[in-house]
Design a protein around this motif. Structure first.
Motif, PDB file in Angstrom:
ATOM      1  N   HIS A 340      38.250   6.922  19.071  1.00  0.00           N
ATOM      2  CA  HIS A 340      39.488   6.206  19.387  1.00  0.00           C
ATOM      3  C   HIS A 340      40.692   7.152  19.339  1.00  0.00           C
ATOM      4  N   LEU A 341      40.629   8.202  18.515  1.00  0.00           N
ATOM      5  CA  LEU A 341      41.724   9.163  18.438  1.00  0.00           C
ATOM      6  C   LEU A 341      41.906   9.910  19.751  1.00  0.00           C
ATOM      7  N   VAL A 342      40.803  10.104  20.468  1.00  0.00           N
ATOM      8  CA  VAL A 342      40.833  10.862  21.722  1.00  0.00           C
ATOM      9  C   VAL A 342      41.161   9.961  22.906  1.00  0.00           C
ATOM     10  N   GLU A 343      40.617   8.763  22.897  1.00  0.00           N
ATOM     11  CA  GLU A 343      40.739   7.876  24.055  1.00  0.00           C
ATOM     12  C   GLU A 343      41.999   7.023  24.054  1.00  0.00           C
ATOM     13  N   ALA A 344      42.689   6.947  22.920  1.00  0.00           N
ATOM     14  CA  ALA A 344      43.870   6.091  22.830  1.00  0.00           C
ATOM     15  C   ALA A 344      45.006   6.613  23.712  1.00  0.00           C
ATOM     16  N   ASP A 345      45.729   5.716  24.323  1.00  0.00           N
ATOM     17  CA  ASP A 345      46.899   6.075  25.115  1.00  0.00           C
ATOM     18  C   ASP A 345      48.038   6.488  24.194  1.00  0.00           C
ATOM     19  N   PRO A 346      49.016   7.239  24.718  1.00  0.00           N
ATOM     20  CA  PRO A 346      50.170   7.636  23.899  1.00  0.00           C
ATOM     21  C   PRO A 346      50.855   6.420  23.275  1.00  0.00           C
ATOM     22  N   GLY A 347      51.089   6.500  21.969  1.00  0.00           N
ATOM     23  CA  GLY A 347      51.746   5.413  21.270  1.00  0.00           C
ATOM     24  C   GLY A 347      50.818   4.291  20.836  1.00  0.00           C
ATOM     25  N   GLU A 348      49.516   4.376  21.192  1.00  0.00           N
ATOM     26  CA  GLU A 348      48.578   3.306  20.858  1.00  0.00           C
ATOM     27  C   GLU A 348      48.056   3.415  19.425  1.00  0.00           C
ATOM     28  N   LEU A 349      48.004   4.632  18.879  1.00  0.00           N
ATOM     29  CA  LEU A 349      47.515   4.816  17.521  1.00  0.00           C
ATOM     30  C   LEU A 349      48.542   4.287  16.517  1.00  0.00           C
ATOM     31  N   ASP A 350      48.045   3.646  15.459  1.00  0.00           N
ATOM     32  CA  ASP A 350      48.966   3.186  14.422  1.00  0.00           C
ATOM     33  C   ASP A 350      49.309   4.340  13.487  1.00  0.00           C
ATOM     34  N   ARG A 351      50.154   4.054  12.516  1.00  0.00           N
ATOM     35  CA  ARG A 351      50.642   5.106  11.627  1.00  0.00           C
ATOM     36  C   ARG A 351      49.511   5.759  10.843  1.00  0.00           C
ATOM     37  N   ASP A 352      48.554   4.954  10.374  1.00  0.00           N
ATOM     38  CA  ASP A 352      47.425   5.497   9.619  1.00  0.00           C
ATOM     39  C   ASP A 352      46.611   6.470  10.464  1.00  0.00           C
ATOM     40  N   GLN A 353      46.320   6.077  11.687  1.00  0.00           N
ATOM     41  CA  GLN A 353      45.491   6.927  12.559  1.00  0.00           C
ATOM     42  C   GLN A 353      46.221   8.203  12.958  1.00  0.00           C
ATOM     43  N   GLU A 354      47.519   8.110  13.152  1.00  0.00           N
ATOM     44  CA  GLU A 354      48.304   9.308  13.478  1.00  0.00           C
ATOM     45  C   GLU A 354      48.251  10.295  12.313  1.00  0.00           C
ATOM     46  N   GLU A 355      48.340   9.773  11.093  1.00  0.00           N
ATOM     47  CA  GLU A 355      48.277  10.653   9.922  1.00  0.00           C
ATOM     48  C   GLU A 355      46.902  11.290   9.804  1.00  0.00           C
ATOM     49  N   VAL A 356      45.853  10.513  10.032  1.00  0.00           N
ATOM     50  CA  VAL A 356      44.489  11.061   9.977  1.00  0.00           C
ATOM     51  C   VAL A 356      44.292  12.119  11.050  1.00  0.00           C
ATOM     52  N   LYS A 357      44.804  11.861  12.229  1.00  0.00           N
ATOM     53  CA  LYS A 357      44.691  12.819  13.330  1.00  0.00           C
ATOM     54  C   LYS A 357      45.334  14.148  12.963  1.00  0.00           C
ATOM     55  N   GLY A 358      46.482  14.094  12.303  1.00  0.00           N
ATOM     56  CA  GLY A 358      47.155  15.323  11.884  1.00  0.00           C
ATOM     57  C   GLY A 358      46.360  16.089  10.843  1.00  0.00           C
ATOM     58  N   ILE A 359      45.754  15.379   9.898  1.00  0.00           N
ATOM     59  CA  ILE A 359      44.944  16.040   8.863  1.00  0.00           C
ATOM     60  C   ILE A 359      43.710  16.688   9.486  1.00  0.00           C
TER      61      ILE A 359
END
Length: 454
Positions: A340-359
């Motif tokens: 889901h991190l790869v396939e999500a459109d810009p702005g579709e990830l919530d705050r938790d997922q954005e933080e996980v993606k950065g880590i």
């Protein structure tokens, strides 16, 4: 061919099972290792160590490491498994690893294990123990689970005595929320007991051990397996007939609630035969110190006739639980898949997922790693590290907050649930002639009874 070459080759092939793409090779890091100008990411460094570092390879060989996990001491055991504490080498998070010797697993146990993994994969709730990853070697199978460091509810009561009315409300509300979610997803636990209720923190609990769980087509599906712990078993289980799943879990919740508020089990005996008669007779005594609303709830649950027992919604709206604020958002199941991190459109990830993606990016996990592990689901180290990080981020943001106790608030939506208390299930128990089985006596009333294949 020299003997030394024969010894080295199998090791490289085996540890290559833990690399991150189907085409990854240990030698692929050679150029990067020789080039001091290129800084390895934590993931590249760990992968290189697993392929070339003698100490790491030795730890993998003797079982002190499993995949990306450093294995420590034993924290539990079961009939076919042992559970050890482990630390993820990248994230440094604690996990529990359930280890099973494949040589000891008969066909029935293998089916149960496969069902356990499948059911845990399809559940995502703050009060259900989470499965992070599954690893397999030629001789062993490893289930990497969420670590609940507070111990078992059973141990807490045996060592410290009954819970207060307030704490009983908080614990039972969480069990109720978890079981309700399971039943809504057509999964029956079938082994609810204090030993399988774990404390993640001092108050947040997790329902664990899905070894006897069963997915049903509908709530009226007939089952015929006697499984679980006899003191928590519903009367219909002792009759060697077919039964429907949800009322069996409900009965076990009644026994669990009795145990929490009194410190003892309602049905006790030295043998399964005596225990069976005690359960069928419905002979139990509620101490006078148990509050009247709690007594009414227990009596509403521990009814011999399955169709007359409280439904989960009735429990939710009962007087005893009315002051408990237990509603919480349940995360969508798709969040467990890192794709889901790869396939999500810009702005579709919530705050938790954005933080996980950065880590993940800081650790060196790229989009290519995620794409190359697509389809492996829980049998992927990328899924493991992603789920561990997602759980940590959500927990730190308060996703596992415990229910609060307030005064009785006049809320029409919740008050209306009280109307369920006098209703019965509308479903009928299907008739099924199960094959008769003999019951075995046990030395302790909470010992696990012999299980039969379903």
């Amino acid at each position: 061919m020299p003997a030394s070459t024969i010894q080295v080759s199998p090791q490289v092939h085996r540890h290559n099972l833990y690399t991150l793409t189907d085409s990854s090779e240990c030698g692929a890091e050679k150029e990067e290792e020789e080039d001091p100008s290129k800084r390895l990411t934590p993931l590249e460094k760990l992968t290189l160590e697993m392929c070339k570092d003698e100490n790491t390879i030795k730890e993998l060989t003797v079982g002190k490491r499993v995949g990306f996990y450093k294995v420590h001491g034993q924290i539990g055991c079961g009939n076919f498994s042992k559970v050890k504490l482990a630390i993820h080498a990248l994230t440094k998070d604690k996990v529990a690893i359930k280890i099973m010797d494949k040589m000891r697993l008969d066909l029935q146990t293998q089916r149960m294990l496969s069902r356990e993994i499948s059911n845990m994969e399809s559940l995502y709730h703050p009060n259900l123990l989470q499965l992070y990853e599954v690893l397999e070697t030629p001789s062993r199978l490893y289930l990497v689970l969420e670590f609940a460091g507070g111990g078992e509810l059973h141990t807490r009561i045996i060592s410290g005595g009954k819970l207060s009315d307030r704490e009983s409300k908080i614990v039972f509300a969480q069990v109720l929320s978890a079981v309700k979610y399971m039943h809504e997803n057509n999964i029956i636990h079938r082994d609810l007991k204090a030993e399988n209720v774990l404390y993640a923190t001092n108050s947040c609990i997790k329902v664990a051990d899905f070894g006897f769980s069963k997915r049903v087509k509908n709530h009226n599906q007939a089952l015929d397996t006697f499984c679980g712990s006899p003191p928590y078993a519903a009367p219909e289980l002792f009759k060697d007939e077919s039964y429907i799943g949800p009322p069996v879990d409900v009965w076990a919740m009644g026994v669990l609630l009795f145990f929490m508020v009194t410190g003892s089990l309602p049905f006790r005996a030295d043998t399964v035969a005596k225990l069976r008669q005690s359960v069928l007779d419905g002979a139990y005594v509620l101490p006078t110190w148990v509050s009247a609303p709690c007594q009414r709830l227990i009596r509403g649950i521990l009814k011999p006739e399955p169709l007359e027992r409280c439904a989960l919604d009735q429990m939710l709206g009962c007087e005893w639980l009315l002051p408990v604020e237990l509603f919480r958002p349940i995360p969508p199941l798709y969040q467990l898949n890192p794709i889901h991190l790869v396939e999500a459109d810009p702005g579709e990830l919530d705050r938790d997922q954005e933080e996980v993606k950065g880590i993940l990016e800081k650790l060196g996990v790229t989009h290519e790693h995620i794409l190359n592990n697509q389809g492996k689901r829980v049998r992927s180290p990328i899924t493991g590290v992603y789920r561990i990080l997602l759980h940590r981020v959500k927990r730190n943001r308060g996703a596992e907050f415990v229910p609060t106790i307030s005064g009785v608030v006049k809320d029409p939506k919740r008050d209306s649930l009280r109307a369920y208390r006098n209703l019965r299930h509308s479903s009928k128990l299907p008739s099924f002639n199960a094959e008769s089985h003999s019951q075995q006596s046990v030395q302790k009333p909470w010992a696990v009874c012999k299980q039969y294949s379903n």
